[in-house]
Design a protein around this motif. Structure first.
Motif, mmCIF file in Angstrom:
data_model
loop_
_atom_site.group_PDB
_atom_site.id
_atom_site.type_symbol
_atom_site.label_atom_id
_atom_site.label_comp_id
_atom_site.label_asym_id
_atom_site.label_seq_id
_atom_site.Cartn_x
_atom_site.Cartn_y
_atom_site.Cartn_z
ATOM 1 N N ILE A 1 52.690 24.606 65.173
ATOM 2 C CA ILE A 1 53.208 25.771 64.444
ATOM 3 C C ILE A 1 52.505 25.891 63.095
ATOM 4 O O ILE A 1 52.081 26.981 62.694
ATOM 5 C CB ILE A 1 54.734 25.678 64.252
ATOM 6 C CG1 ILE A 1 55.456 25.861 65.591
ATOM 7 C CG2 ILE A 1 55.220 26.712 63.235
ATOM 8 C CD1 ILE A 1 56.942 25.541 65.533
ATOM 9 N N ALA A 2 52.360 24.791 62.395
ATOM 10 C CA ALA A 2 51.687 24.822 61.095
ATOM 11 C C ALA A 2 50.265 25.355 61.226
ATOM 12 O O ALA A 2 49.819 26.175 60.416
ATOM 13 C CB ALA A 2 51.690 23.429 60.462
ATOM 14 N N PHE A 3 49.543 24.929 62.246
ATOM 15 C CA PHE A 3 48.167 25.385 62.444
ATOM 16 C C PHE A 3 48.126 26.892 62.710
ATOM 17 O O PHE A 3 47.414 27.639 62.033
ATOM 18 C CB PHE A 3 47.511 24.625 63.593
ATOM 19 C CG PHE A 3 46.104 25.073 63.876
ATOM 20 C CD1 PHE A 3 45.050 24.624 63.103
ATOM 21 C CD2 PHE A 3 45.841 25.957 64.908
ATOM 22 C CE1 PHE A 3 43.754 25.050 63.347
ATOM 23 C CE2 PHE A 3 44.547 26.389 65.167
ATOM 24 C CZ PHE A 3 43.502 25.931 64.389
ATOM 25 N N TYR A 4 48.874 27.335 63.694
ATOM 26 C CA TYR A 4 48.811 28.748 64.071
ATOM 27 C C TYR A 4 49.441 29.665 63.028
ATOM 28 O O TYR A 4 49.021 30.815 62.870
ATOM 29 C CB TYR A 4 49.411 28.965 65.467
ATOM 30 C CG TYR A 4 48.464 28.471 66.536
ATOM 31 C CD1 TYR A 4 47.396 29.251 66.954
ATOM 32 C CD2 TYR A 4 48.603 27.206 67.095
ATOM 33 C CE1 TYR A 4 46.493 28.797 67.898
ATOM 34 C CE2 TYR A 4 47.706 26.735 68.047
ATOM 35 C CZ TYR A 4 46.650 27.535 68.444
ATOM 36 O OH TYR A 4 45.744 27.073 69.380
ATOM 37 N N ALA A 5 50.420 29.174 62.277
ATOM 38 C CA ALA A 5 51.054 29.999 61.242
ATOM 39 C C ALA A 5 50.298 29.914 59.916
ATOM 40 O O ALA A 5 49.901 30.934 59.359
ATOM 41 C CB ALA A 5 52.512 29.581 61.055
ATOM 42 N N GLU A 6 50.089 28.708 59.415
ATOM 43 C CA GLU A 6 49.504 28.545 58.086
ATOM 44 C C GLU A 6 47.995 28.747 58.058
ATOM 45 O O GLU A 6 47.460 29.281 57.092
ATOM 46 C CB GLU A 6 49.875 27.183 57.524
ATOM 47 C CG GLU A 6 51.381 27.043 57.310
ATOM 48 C CD GLU A 6 51.817 25.620 56.992
ATOM 49 O OE1 GLU A 6 50.968 24.796 56.592
ATOM 50 O OE2 GLU A 6 53.024 25.341 57.173
ATOM 51 N N VAL A 7 47.296 28.325 59.114
ATOM 52 C CA VAL A 7 45.839 28.460 59.121
ATOM 53 C C VAL A 7 45.417 29.819 59.674
ATOM 54 O O VAL A 7 44.622 30.526 59.061
ATOM 55 C CB VAL A 7 45.177 27.312 59.922
ATOM 56 C CG1 VAL A 7 43.671 27.502 60.000
ATOM 57 C CG2 VAL A 7 45.508 25.960 59.283
ATOM 58 N N LEU A 8 45.979 30.209 60.820
ATOM 59 C CA LEU A 8 45.543 31.460 61.439
ATOM 60 C C LEU A 8 46.397 32.664 61.051
ATOM 61 O O LEU A 8 46.032 33.796 61.328
ATOM 62 C CB LEU A 8 45.482 31.309 62.960
ATOM 63 C CG LEU A 8 44.409 30.318 63.440
ATOM 64 C CD1 LEU A 8 44.381 30.265 64.955
ATOM 65 C CD2 LEU A 8 43.041 30.672 62.897
ATOM 66 N N GLY A 9 47.541 32.441 60.420
ATOM 67 C CA GLY A 9 48.313 33.534 59.864
ATOM 68 C C GLY A 9 49.313 34.200 60.787
ATOM 69 O O GLY A 9 49.836 35.265 60.460
ATOM 70 N N PHE A 10 49.616 33.610 61.930
ATOM 71 C CA PHE A 10 50.625 34.187 62.821
ATOM 72 C C PHE A 10 52.018 33.872 62.289
ATOM 73 O O PHE A 10 52.224 32.871 61.614
ATOM 74 C CB PHE A 10 50.465 33.633 64.245
ATOM 75 C CG PHE A 10 49.262 34.190 64.951
ATOM 76 C CD1 PHE A 10 49.373 35.316 65.756
ATOM 77 C CD2 PHE A 10 48.016 33.600 64.805
ATOM 78 C CE1 PHE A 10 48.271 35.845 66.394
ATOM 79 C CE2 PHE A 10 46.901 34.115 65.445
ATOM 80 C CZ PHE A 10 47.031 35.243 66.245
ATOM 81 N N GLU A 11 52.978 34.732 62.612
ATOM 82 C CA GLU A 11 54.361 34.547 62.170
ATOM 83 C C GLU A 11 55.204 33.999 63.320
ATOM 84 O O GLU A 11 55.057 34.453 64.457
ATOM 85 C CB GLU A 11 54.957 35.871 61.720
ATOM 86 C CG GLU A 11 54.234 36.488 60.542
ATOM 87 C CD GLU A 11 54.772 37.864 60.240
ATOM 88 O OE1 GLU A 11 55.731 37.944 59.448
ATOM 89 O OE2 GLU A 11 54.239 38.833 60.799
ATOM 90 N N GLN B 1 38.465 36.757 56.407
ATOM 91 C CA GLN B 1 39.652 36.166 55.778
ATOM 92 C C GLN B 1 40.216 35.036 56.646
ATOM 93 O O GLN B 1 40.617 33.994 56.130
ATOM 94 C CB GLN B 1 40.707 37.243 55.531
ATOM 95 C CG GLN B 1 40.287 38.213 54.447
ATOM 96 C CD GLN B 1 41.184 39.435 54.368
ATOM 97 O OE1 GLN B 1 41.820 39.840 55.341
ATOM 98 N NE2 GLN B 1 41.226 40.048 53.188
ATOM 99 N N ALA B 2 40.237 35.235 57.954
ATOM 100 C CA ALA B 2 40.707 34.179 58.859
ATOM 101 C C ALA B 2 39.782 32.968 58.782
ATOM 102 O O ALA B 2 40.251 31.823 58.713
ATOM 103 C CB ALA B 2 40.790 34.704 60.286
ATOM 104 N N LEU B 3 38.482 33.201 58.779
ATOM 105 C CA LEU B 3 37.524 32.102 58.680
ATOM 106 C C LEU B 3 37.710 31.350 57.363
ATOM 107 O O LEU B 3 37.666 30.114 57.346
ATOM 108 C CB LEU B 3 36.092 32.628 58.798
ATOM 109 C CG LEU B 3 34.991 31.591 58.600
ATOM 110 C CD1 LEU B 3 35.110 30.443 59.598
ATOM 111 C CD2 LEU B 3 33.625 32.255 58.685
#
Length: 160
Positions: A25-35, A91-93
């Motif tokens: 969750i931390a990776f996909y939310a904090e790094v890639l920006g998903f909620e 921005q994602a990169l």
């Protein structure tokens, strides 16, 4: 004749087995920006962009504490996350690099620009943006002529 899928058909989401739900969750939310749209006690979470019910499902139902599959085995090659434009991809990169994620590769495919890396469970991730169809490379007969050229990551990140 084989029927084809309608042109508006899309892949709606990917659902991944992970070994550590909080880490994923931390990776996909904090790094890639998903909620996170939902998390349940059964060991699953669902994440999205823009209020959709979910683009990414994560679960530990059969994989809690597991290790990634070894190279040379079948399975998911990568999940491709399409960003709406070059600035959003940049921005994602920038977030990926700031999080210390190792980049596996980057390519200009003519039809798209793509960056490749792995999530904490070793699942392949591609972040990319498409070029407009009228800008796609074509061969002499008008067929698609994708390429695999080096993508300048510094120039891309400068657009963030």
């Amino acid at each position: 004749m084989t029927e084809t899928a309608p042109p508006a058909t899309r892949i709606g989401h990917v659902h991944l087995r992970v070994s550590d739900l909080d880490r994923a969750i931390a990776f996909y939310a904090e790094v890639l920006g998903f909620e996170v749209t939902q998390r349940n006690a059964s060991g699953a979470a669902f994440l999205s962009a823009g209020g959709y019910h979910h683009h990414i499902g994560l679960n530990t139902w059969e994989s809690l504490g597991a290790t990634p599959p070894p190279p040379g085995h079948t399975g998911l090659y990568h999940t491709a996350i399409l960003y709406p434009d070059r600035r959003a991809l940049a921005q994602a990169l920038r977030r990926v690099v700031a999080a210390g994620v190792e980049i596996d590769g980057a390519a200009d495919h003519g039809v798209s620009e793509a960056v490749y890396f792995r999530d904490p469970d070793g699942n392949g991730v591609e972040i990319y943006r498409d070029r407009a169809p009228e800008d796609w490379p074509r061969d002499a007969r008008g067929g698609l002529a994708m390429v695999n050229h080096r993508l300048d990551l510094e120039a891309l990140m400068a657009e963030a």
